[in-house]
Design a protein around this motif. Structure first.
Motif, PDB file in Angstrom:
ATOM      1  N   SER A  41      90.395  84.310  25.353  1.00 34.14           N
ATOM      2  CA  SER A  41      89.950  83.123  26.066  1.00 34.14           C
ATOM      3  C   SER A  41      90.021  83.324  27.575  1.00 34.14           C
ATOM      4  CB  SER A  41      90.783  81.909  25.656  1.00 34.14           C
ATOM      5  OG  SER A  41      90.299  80.752  26.283  1.00 34.14           O
ATOM      6  N   GLU A  42      91.106  83.922  28.046  1.00 31.92           N
ATOM      7  CA  GLU A  42      91.258  84.191  29.481  1.00 31.92           C
ATOM      8  C   GLU A  42      90.204  85.186  29.964  1.00 31.92           C
ATOM      9  OE1 GLU A  42      95.274  85.274  30.442  1.00 31.92           O
ATOM     10  OE2 GLU A  42      96.093  83.471  29.501  1.00 31.92           O
ATOM     11  N   ALA A  43      89.919  86.201  29.142  1.00 38.71           N
ATOM     12  CA  ALA A  43      88.899  87.194  29.515  1.00 38.71           C
ATOM     13  C   ALA A  43      87.524  86.532  29.602  1.00 38.71           C
ATOM     14  CB  ALA A  43      88.879  88.329  28.500  1.00 38.71           C
ATOM     15  N   LEU A  44      87.204  85.644  28.654  1.00 38.58           N
ATOM     16  CA  LEU A  44      85.937  84.922  28.702  1.00 38.58           C
ATOM     17  C   LEU A  44      85.877  83.998  29.913  1.00 38.58           C
ATOM     18  CD1 LEU A  44      85.378  84.031  24.945  1.00 38.58           C
ATOM     19  CD2 LEU A  44      83.960  85.518  26.356  1.00 38.58           C
ATOM     20  N   ASP A  45      86.986  83.347  30.206  1.00 39.68           N
ATOM     21  CA  ASP A  45      87.047  82.480  31.387  1.00 39.68           C
ATOM     22  C   ASP A  45      86.722  83.277  32.648  1.00 39.68           C
ATOM     23  OD1 ASP A  45      87.878  80.551  29.621  1.00 39.68           O
ATOM     24  OD2 ASP A  45      89.916  80.370  30.417  1.00 39.68           O
ATOM     25  N   ALA A  46      87.323  84.461  32.748  1.00 45.33           N
ATOM     26  CA  ALA A  46      87.108  85.297  33.927  1.00 45.33           C
ATOM     27  C   ALA A  46      85.662  85.810  33.974  1.00 45.33           C
ATOM     28  CB  ALA A  46      88.077  86.470  33.923  1.00 45.33           C
ATOM     29  N   ALA A  47      85.121  86.170  32.816  1.00 49.05           N
ATOM     30  CA  ALA A  47      83.766  86.731  32.761  1.00 49.05           C
ATOM     31  C   ALA A  47      82.690  85.682  33.019  1.00 49.05           C
ATOM     32  CB  ALA A  47      83.530  87.401  31.406  1.00 49.05           C
ATOM     33  N   THR A  48      82.921  84.469  32.534  1.00 53.88           N
ATOM     34  CA  THR A  48      81.884  83.433  32.635  1.00 53.88           C
ATOM     35  C   THR A  48      82.126  82.460  33.775  1.00 53.88           C
ATOM     36  OG1 THR A  48      83.027  81.920  31.121  1.00 53.88           O
ATOM     37  CG2 THR A  48      81.475  83.500  30.144  1.00 53.88           C
ATOM     38  N   GLY A  49      83.350  82.393  34.264  1.00 51.38           N
ATOM     39  CA  GLY A  49      83.675  81.429  35.310  1.00 51.38           C
ATOM     40  C   GLY A  49      83.898  80.031  34.776  1.00 51.38           C
ATOM     41  N   LEU A  50      83.925  79.904  33.465  1.00 49.54           N
ATOM     42  CA  LEU A  50      84.149  78.599  32.838  1.00 49.54           C
ATOM     43  C   LEU A  50      85.272  78.711  31.814  1.00 49.54           C
ATOM     44  CD1 LEU A  50      80.459  77.570  32.042  1.00 49.54           C
ATOM     45  CD2 LEU A  50      81.890  76.642  33.856  1.00 49.54           C
ATOM     46  N   SER A  51      86.067  77.667  31.727  1.00 48.79           N
ATOM     47  CA  SER A  51      87.100  77.638  30.696  1.00 48.79           C
ATOM     48  C   SER A  51      86.450  77.349  29.343  1.00 48.79           C
ATOM     49  CB  SER A  51      88.136  76.557  31.010  1.00 48.79           C
ATOM     50  OG  SER A  51      87.565  75.273  30.813  1.00 48.79           O
ATOM     51  N   LEU A  52      87.201  77.561  28.294  1.00 52.89           N
ATOM     52  CA  LEU A  52      86.698  77.290  26.947  1.00 52.89           C
ATOM     53  C   LEU A  52      86.326  75.811  26.806  1.00 52.89           C
ATOM     54  CD1 LEU A  52      86.076  78.544  24.243  1.00 52.89           C
ATOM     55  CD2 LEU A  52      88.448  78.148  23.557  1.00 52.89           C
ATOM     56  N   ASP A  53      87.132  74.940  27.368  1.00 55.98           N
ATOM     57  CA  ASP A  53      86.823  73.508  27.311  1.00 55.98           C
ATOM     58  C   ASP A  53      85.547  73.184  28.082  1.00 55.98           C
ATOM     59  OD1 ASP A  53      88.992  72.914  25.690  1.00 55.98           O
ATOM     60  OD2 ASP A  53      90.307  72.397  27.379  1.00 55.98           O
ATOM     61  N   GLU A  54      85.365  73.839  29.229  1.00 56.84           N
ATOM     62  CA  GLU A  54      84.148  73.614  30.018  1.00 56.84           C
ATOM     63  C   GLU A  54      82.915  74.118  29.269  1.00 56.84           C
ATOM     64  OE1 GLU A  54      85.688  73.816  34.633  1.00 56.84           O
ATOM     65  OE2 GLU A  54      85.570  75.684  33.489  1.00 56.84           O
ATOM     66  N   ARG A  55      83.053  75.255  28.575  1.00 51.12           N
ATOM     67  CA  ARG A  55      81.938  75.769  27.785  1.00 51.12           C
ATOM     68  C   ARG A  55      81.634  74.843  26.613  1.00 51.12           C
ATOM     69  NH1 ARG A  55      84.649  80.505  28.831  1.00 51.12           N
ATOM     70  NH2 ARG A  55      85.382  80.761  26.701  1.00 51.12           N
ATOM     71  N   THR A  56      82.662  74.231  26.050  1.00 53.31           N
ATOM     72  CA  THR A  56      82.457  73.278  24.959  1.00 53.31           C
ATOM     73  C   THR A  56      81.674  72.066  25.459  1.00 53.31           C
ATOM     74  OG1 THR A  56      84.470  73.981  23.840  1.00 53.31           O
ATOM     75  CG2 THR A  56      83.628  71.815  23.258  1.00 53.31           C
ATOM     76  N   VAL A  57      82.061  71.535  26.608  1.00 53.66           N
ATOM     77  CA  VAL A  57      81.341  70.402  27.192  1.00 53.66           C
ATOM     78  C   VAL A  57      79.896  70.791  27.474  1.00 53.66           C
ATOM     79  CG1 VAL A  57      81.181  68.927  29.242  1.00 53.66           C
ATOM     80  CG2 VAL A  57      83.385  69.272  28.135  1.00 53.66           C
ATOM     81  N   SER A  58      79.696  71.973  28.024  1.00 57.54           N
ATOM     82  CA  SER A  58      78.348  72.467  28.330  1.00 57.54           C
ATOM     83  C   SER A  58      77.514  72.592  27.059  1.00 57.54           C
ATOM     84  CB  SER A  58      78.431  73.814  29.037  1.00 57.54           C
ATOM     85  OG  SER A  58      77.153  74.339  29.262  1.00 57.54           O
ATOM     86  N   TYR A  59      78.110  73.110  26.003  1.00 56.89           N
ATOM     87  CA  TYR A  59      77.431  73.237  24.706  1.00 56.89           C
ATOM     88  C   TYR A  59      76.951  71.875  24.215  1.00 56.89           C
ATOM     89  CZ  TYR A  59      77.415  72.962  19.608  1.00 56.89           C
ATOM     90  OH  TYR A  59      77.106  72.663  18.312  1.00 56.89           O
ATOM     91  N   HIS A  60      77.816  70.883  24.274  1.00 52.47           N
ATOM     92  CA  HIS A  60      77.445  69.545  23.813  1.00 52.47           C
ATOM     93  C   HIS A  60      76.352  68.944  24.689  1.00 52.47           C
ATOM     94  CE1 HIS A  60      80.262  69.184  20.566  1.00 52.47           C
ATOM     95  NE2 HIS A  60      81.287  69.482  21.353  1.00 52.47           N
ATOM     96  N   GLN A  61      76.443  69.144  25.988  1.00 46.86           N
ATOM     97  CA  GLN A  61      75.422  68.611  26.895  1.00 46.86           C
ATOM     98  C   GLN A  61      74.061  69.250  26.620  1.00 46.86           C
ATOM     99  OE1 GLN A  61      77.303  69.492  30.655  1.00 46.86           O
ATOM    100  NE2 GLN A  61      78.164  67.430  30.847  1.00 46.86           N
ATOM    101  N   LYS A  62      74.045  70.553  26.442  1.00 44.51           N
ATOM    102  CA  LYS A  62      72.788  71.256  26.183  1.00 44.51           C
ATOM    103  C   LYS A  62      72.206  70.862  24.833  1.00 44.51           C
ATOM    104  CE  LYS A  62      73.797  75.149  29.169  1.00 44.51           C
ATOM    105  NZ  LYS A  62      74.194  76.552  29.260  1.00 44.51           N
ATOM    106  N   SER A  63      73.047  70.695  23.838  1.00 45.14           N
ATOM    107  CA  SER A  63      72.581  70.272  22.516  1.00 45.14           C
ATOM    108  C   SER A  63      71.972  68.870  22.581  1.00 45.14           C
ATOM    109  CB  SER A  63      73.745  70.302  21.522  1.00 45.14           C
ATOM    110  OG  SER A  63      73.316  69.888  20.257  1.00 45.14           O
ATOM    111  N   ASP A  64      72.640  67.969  23.288  1.00 49.47           N
ATOM    112  CA  ASP A  64      72.119  66.607  23.444  1.00 49.47           C
ATOM    113  C   ASP A  64      70.792  66.607  24.198  1.00 49.47           C
ATOM    114  OD1 ASP A  64      74.308  65.537  22.131  1.00 49.47           O
ATOM    115  OD2 ASP A  64      75.365  64.979  23.977  1.00 49.47           O
ATOM    116  N   LEU A  65      70.714  67.384  25.269  1.00 49.28           N
ATOM    117  CA  LEU A  65      69.502  67.454  26.078  1.00 49.28           C
ATOM    118  C   LEU A  65      68.345  68.024  25.263  1.00 49.28           C
ATOM    119  CD1 LEU A  65      68.099  67.098  28.815  1.00 49.28           C
ATOM    120  CD2 LEU A  65      68.936  69.368  29.440  1.00 49.28           C
ATOM    121  N   TYR A  66      68.603  69.067  24.501  1.00 50.85           N
ATOM    122  CA  TYR A  66      67.577  69.679  23.653  1.00 50.85           C
ATOM    123  C   TYR A  66      67.017  68.656  22.667  1.00 50.85           C
ATOM    124  CZ  TYR A  66      65.672  72.583  19.879  1.00 50.85           C
ATOM    125  OH  TYR A  66      64.870  73.117  18.906  1.00 50.85           O
ATOM    126  N   THR A  67      67.896  67.914  22.022  1.00 55.70           N
ATOM    127  CA  THR A  67      67.461  66.918  21.048  1.00 55.70           C
ATOM    128  C   THR A  67      66.664  65.807  21.728  1.00 55.70           C
ATOM    129  OG1 THR A  67      69.405  67.401  19.708  1.00 55.70           O
ATOM    130  CG2 THR A  67      68.264  65.341  19.241  1.00 55.70           C
TER     131      THR A  67
END
Length: 97
Positions: A41-67
């Protein structure tokens, strides 16, 4: 008798299927989240610049927007289809006298 027909229900079907299967996608995402260790999780945070929780929020936002976009496209396509059908009928009536 419409001369032009637009098959628009499939766009809405895709959006509705996306909504209907959302809990399945969420379960997959949550399963991945629960299996990630702190180090990964820490490695992904460093690689993406987003925490796991932030990526989860982003996933939900993108899914909602797509629909939402699919549903909007379905409505717009249905409107265009209706206009085309109405115009075609009016043209045939005008030309046939």
């Amino acid at each position: 008798m419409p001369l032009i027909a637009f098959n628009t229900e499939h766009i809405a079907d895709i959006a509705n299927a996306t909504q209907a299967h959302r809990s399945e996608w969420d379960a997959i995402w949550n399963g991945v989240r629960s299996k990630l260790g702190d180090v990964i999780s820490e490695a992904l945070d460093a690689a993406t610049g987003l925490s796991l929780d932030e990526r989860t929020v982003s996933y939900h936002q993108k899914s909602d927007l797509y629909t939402q976009q699919l549903l909007a496209r379905a409505q717009a396509t249905a409107s265009i289809g209706q206009i085309a059908q109405d115009t075609g009928i009016a043209m045939v009536k005008t030309l046939s006298g």
